[in-house]
Design an enzyme around this catalytic site. Sequence first.
Site, PDB file in Angstrom:
ATOM      1  N   ASP A 154     111.299 -51.140 -17.888  1.00  0.00           N
ATOM      2  CA  ASP A 154     110.619 -51.565 -19.113  1.00  0.00           C
ATOM      3  C   ASP A 154     109.361 -50.764 -19.392  1.00  0.00           C
ATOM      4  O   ASP A 154     109.019 -50.504 -20.554  1.00  0.00           O
ATOM      5  CB  ASP A 154     110.296 -53.055 -19.037  1.00  0.00           C
ATOM      6  CG  ASP A 154     111.548 -53.893 -18.860  1.00  0.00           C
ATOM      7  OD1 ASP A 154     111.431 -55.053 -18.439  1.00  0.00           O
ATOM      8  OD2 ASP A 154     112.647 -53.375 -19.161  1.00  0.00           O
ATOM      9  N   VAL A 192     112.282 -55.372 -24.262  1.00  0.00           N
ATOM     10  CA  VAL A 192     112.672 -54.912 -22.926  1.00  0.00           C
ATOM     11  C   VAL A 192     113.439 -56.019 -22.184  1.00  0.00           C
ATOM     12  O   VAL A 192     113.423 -56.093 -20.951  1.00  0.00           O
ATOM     13  CB  VAL A 192     111.446 -54.435 -22.111  1.00  0.00           C
ATOM     14  CG1 VAL A 192     110.846 -53.176 -22.731  1.00  0.00           C
ATOM     15  CG2 VAL A 192     110.393 -55.531 -22.016  1.00  0.00           C
ATOM     16  N   ASP A 210     111.451 -60.334 -20.902  1.00  0.00           N
ATOM     17  CA  ASP A 210     112.031 -61.408 -20.078  1.00  0.00           C
ATOM     18  C   ASP A 210     111.422 -61.288 -18.676  1.00  0.00           C
ATOM     19  O   ASP A 210     112.098 -61.078 -17.684  1.00  0.00           O
ATOM     20  CB  ASP A 210     113.568 -61.361 -20.044  1.00  0.00           C
ATOM     21  CG  ASP A 210     114.114 -60.072 -19.445  1.00  0.00           C
ATOM     22  OD1 ASP A 210     115.236 -60.120 -18.887  1.00  0.00           O
ATOM     23  OD2 ASP A 210     113.433 -59.036 -19.499  1.00  0.00           O
TER      24      ASP A 210
END
Length: 325
Positions: free
Chosen positions: A253, A134, A11
């Site tokens: 992430d 993630v 994202d």
Amino acid sequence: MRKQKVILDVDTGTDDAIAIMTALASPELDVLGVCTVNGNRSVDNTTENTLRLKEYLGSDVRVYKGCSLPMVSSLTDGRRPNMPITSLTDSNNIHGDYLELPPSKEAKAEDEHAVFFLIDTLMASDGDIILIPVGPLTNIAMAMRIEPEICKKIKRIVIMGGGYKEVNITPAAEFNFWVDPEAAKIVIDSGCDILIVPLDATHTGVMSLSDADEMEKMNTKASIYTASVIRKRQSGYKVWQPMADIDTVPIHDALAVCAVLDETVLEDVREVYADMDITNGVTDGMSVFDFDHRYKDRKANVKVALSANRKKFASMIKERLGNFY
Ligand code: RIB
Ligand code: CA
């Protein structure tokens, strides 16, 4: 050396950007695709951000646009803010609406939806693909619901998400799992080989402003951009959620990608029964880990890392991004 096939689910987001660059910069990995999802920003923005990064790096990695809303959490009034999540959850501009890179011109997302890319690719595979989500787990949970057989085809899922003693979006929850708790529960309950990299690990495996200075001097496109991201994130975190050392900042992430490259970057990794609170109460979206085996009849279903080696993490990022573009 046989490359490890991976699919990222992101994202994008500033730390997602470093995760993507780290994966692309790692000769050990074959990045089959990058799937985008609603989370830090709308899926339109997270896709544009991923395409900006692709274009900035001149990468030919394929980008697949995914789900724009969580499975159910935004249906109940007052449970999740009116999706897609935007600056509501990023008041300190740790991500911003767009990455500070030139808008994408040529780069486009593939025609296939991310969920069907996941299904088609996994079903056609030899069971040798690691998923690295993630962001919120909506795409992967939807793929599991549409084609449950993919669970037999997934080699491993290394997830950035959840928190045991560390939280960041409510007094009980971590952002990725909180956005779509039902999706997180579907994935955790899937029976797949799951390694969770929660905030407890990402808040110890941090990077510092001096790491940023070092990376800037490495003078590659990836290292220069990473330096700017570390600085941007640290300026937001020192106000919103200061780390033990205020000059450091989590790059959540990227730690999940490094865990696929070399799991010894994680510390205090335990097998445990994990579950999710999806009851829309005060702890809605909380990840629950039964470290004391209080649920006698419930077997361990995940591995979870409660710490990380900060020096090793920072050196892995510098080693890869300092030699990339
Ligand atoms: O809680 C941290 C996670 O939320 C990271 O993946 C960050 O990018 C945001 O998605
Ligand atoms: Ca993310």
